[in-house]
Design a protein around this motif. Structure first.
Motif, short mmCIF file in Angstrom:
data_model
loop_
_atom_site.label_atom_id
_atom_site.label_comp_id
_atom_site.label_asym_id
_atom_site.label_seq_id
_atom_site.Cartn_x
_atom_site.Cartn_y
_atom_site.Cartn_z
N MET A 96 81.83 77.00 39.76
CA MET A 96 82.90 77.08 40.75
C MET A 96 82.38 76.68 42.14
O MET A 96 83.07 75.97 42.89
N LEU A 97 81.15 77.12 42.48
CA LEU A 97 80.56 76.71 43.76
C LEU A 97 80.37 75.21 43.83
O LEU A 97 80.60 74.56 44.85
N PHE A 98 79.90 74.66 42.69
CA PHE A 98 79.70 73.21 42.63
C PHE A 98 81.02 72.47 42.82
O PHE A 98 81.11 71.49 43.57
N MET A 99 82.06 72.95 42.13
CA MET A 99 83.37 72.33 42.25
C MET A 99 83.92 72.45 43.67
O MET A 99 84.48 71.50 44.23
N ALA A 100 83.73 73.63 44.28
CA ALA A 100 84.20 73.83 45.65
C ALA A 100 83.48 72.89 46.60
O ALA A 100 84.09 72.27 47.49
N GLY A 101 82.14 72.78 46.41
CA GLY A 101 81.37 71.86 47.25
C GLY A 101 81.81 70.43 47.06
O GLY A 101 81.92 69.66 48.03
N ALA A 102 82.07 70.06 45.80
CA ALA A 102 82.53 68.70 45.52
C ALA A 102 83.87 68.43 46.18
O ALA A 102 84.10 67.34 46.71
N ILE A 103 84.76 69.41 46.11
CA ILE A 103 86.08 69.24 46.73
C ILE A 103 85.95 69.08 48.25
O ILE A 103 86.59 68.23 48.87
N ILE A 104 85.09 69.92 48.87
CA ILE A 104 84.89 69.83 50.33
C ILE A 104 84.33 68.47 50.71
O ILE A 104 84.78 67.84 51.67
N ILE A 105 83.34 68.01 49.94
CA ILE A 105 82.74 66.70 50.22
C ILE A 105 83.79 65.60 50.06
O ILE A 105 83.88 64.67 50.87
N PHE A 106 84.61 65.70 49.01
CA PHE A 106 85.63 64.70 48.76
C PHE A 106 86.65 64.67 49.90
O PHE A 106 87.03 63.60 50.39
N VAL A 107 87.10 65.87 50.33
CA VAL A 107 88.08 65.96 51.42
C VAL A 107 87.49 65.38 52.71
O VAL A 107 88.16 64.63 53.43
N ALA A 108 86.22 65.74 53.01
CA ALA A 108 85.57 65.23 54.23
C ALA A 108 85.44 63.71 54.16
O ALA A 108 85.70 63.01 55.15
N PHE A 109 85.03 63.20 53.02
CA PHE A 109 84.90 61.75 52.85
C PHE A 109 86.25 61.06 52.98
O PHE A 109 86.37 60.01 53.63
N TYR A 110 87.29 61.66 52.39
CA TYR A 110 88.63 61.09 52.45
C TYR A 110 89.14 61.06 53.90
O TYR A 110 89.72 60.07 54.34
N GLN A 111 88.92 62.19 54.61
CA GLN A 111 89.38 62.25 55.99
C GLN A 111 88.64 61.23 56.86
O GLN A 111 89.25 60.58 57.72
N LYS A 112 87.33 61.08 56.62
CA LYS A 112 86.56 60.09 57.37
C LYS A 112 87.06 58.68 57.07
O LYS A 112 87.19 57.84 57.97
N ARG A 113 87.36 58.43 55.79
CA ARG A 113 87.86 57.12 55.41
C ARG A 113 89.22 56.85 56.06
O ARG A 113 89.48 55.74 56.55
N MET A 114 90.09 57.88 56.06
CA MET A 114 91.40 57.73 56.69
C MET A 114 91.27 57.51 58.19
O MET A 114 92.00 56.70 58.79
N LEU A 115 90.32 58.22 58.83
CA LEU A 115 90.09 58.06 60.26
C LEU A 115 89.59 56.65 60.57
O LEU A 115 90.06 56.00 61.53
N ASN A 116 88.66 56.15 59.76
CA ASN A 116 88.16 54.79 59.96
C ASN A 116 89.27 53.76 59.77
O ASN A 116 89.35 52.77 60.52
#
Length: 264
Positions: free
Chosen positions: A20-40
């Motif tokens: 569950m921690l791994f999945m949560a971390g993966a989700i956070i990383i994915f959201v951060a990456f997605y937001q950065k991509r959207m910002l760019n």
């Protein structure tokens, strides 16, 4: 001691928690990456929009300059010749009129001719293409000074050759700043300074007029009818120049344009 069943339960709980921690971390990383991509992507679109607006503005200004040049040439060539012909014909017709009347008509025709020449020069100074920015701004100030207007010119440094596009943009900015000081600031003294440095050019117009509330945002337009600052800012953006406003002491305004000079 815990039995095998209890140990397996702890093991399953631990593995599940780690998963569950791994999945949560993966989700956070994915959201951060997605937001950065959207910002760019948003920044890229804004940059493209800004570049499109810049090209559109430059095309509009170039069209205006071409029309000004055409009208200026027509006034100088066609209207100027017609006025000369009118003057000759008028003087021939009224040669028997009283001397006072002849002088009055001659004075009137001369004033009209001079007004047409002045309008033609204001639209597109011939000296800008022939001699460059420094001489044209100097001539502008001298023309205004001869008409009794308090405009003075100061030059520092050695002039460097600029593109015709940049010279036209800087000259129009000078016109705008001087006209604003004369018409709206009600200044009794206007100093135009051109400072040439090895790495930059500074154009400064300082007056002792009533001044105005200094702009706090790029959308604020205090000059004249509200278009003055917009015109200055638009041309400064096209030049990639810095436009600044300061209060003059004890009264008035100092407007400066700083243009980086690229070499090599």
């Amino acid at each position: 001691m815990a039995g095998p069943t209890e140990t397996q339960a702890y093991l399953i709980f631990a593995v599940g928690s780690l998963a569950m921690l791994f999945m949560a971390g993966a989700i956070i990383i994915f959201v951060a990456f997605y937001q950065k991509r959207m910002l760019n992507e948003q920044l890229r679109r804004q940059s493209m929009e800004a570049e499109y607006q810049r090209k559109l503005l430059e095309a509009q200004l170039e069209s205006q300059e071409r029309e000004r040049a055409r009208v200026s040439k027509d006034l100088h060539d066609d209207v100027g010749l017609m006025l000369q012909a009118l003057r000759t014909t008028t003087l021939a017709v009224i040669h028997q009129a009283p001397e006072e009347d002849r002088q009055e008509v001659q004075q009137m025709v001369s004033e009209i001719t001079e007004s047409v020449r002045r309008i033609s020069w204001d639209l597109m100074p011939s000296s800008l293409e022939r001699f460059g920015l420094t001489e044209t701004i100097d001539e502008l100030c001298m023309r205004l000074h001869k008409r009794g207007l308090p405009v003075h010119f100061e030059l520092e440094g050695v002039a460097i050759s600029l593109t015709k596009r940049n010279e036209v943009l800087l000259y129009r900015m000078t016109q705008e700043m001087v006209n604003n000081a004369l018409k709206h600031a009600k200044a009794s003294s206007i100093d135009v300074k051109l400072q040439w440095h090895t790495d930059k050019l500074m154009l400064q117009v300082k007056d002792n007029g009533v001044g105005f509330e200094l702009p706090t945002s790029v959308n604020y337009s205090p000059i004249g009818s509200g278009l003055g600052l917009l015109s200055l800012k638009s041309r400064a953006d096209l030049l990639y120049a810095q436009l600044t406003f300061e209060k003059n002491s004890p009264s008035g305004t100092v407007i400066s344009v700083t243009l980086p000079l690229l070499h090599g």
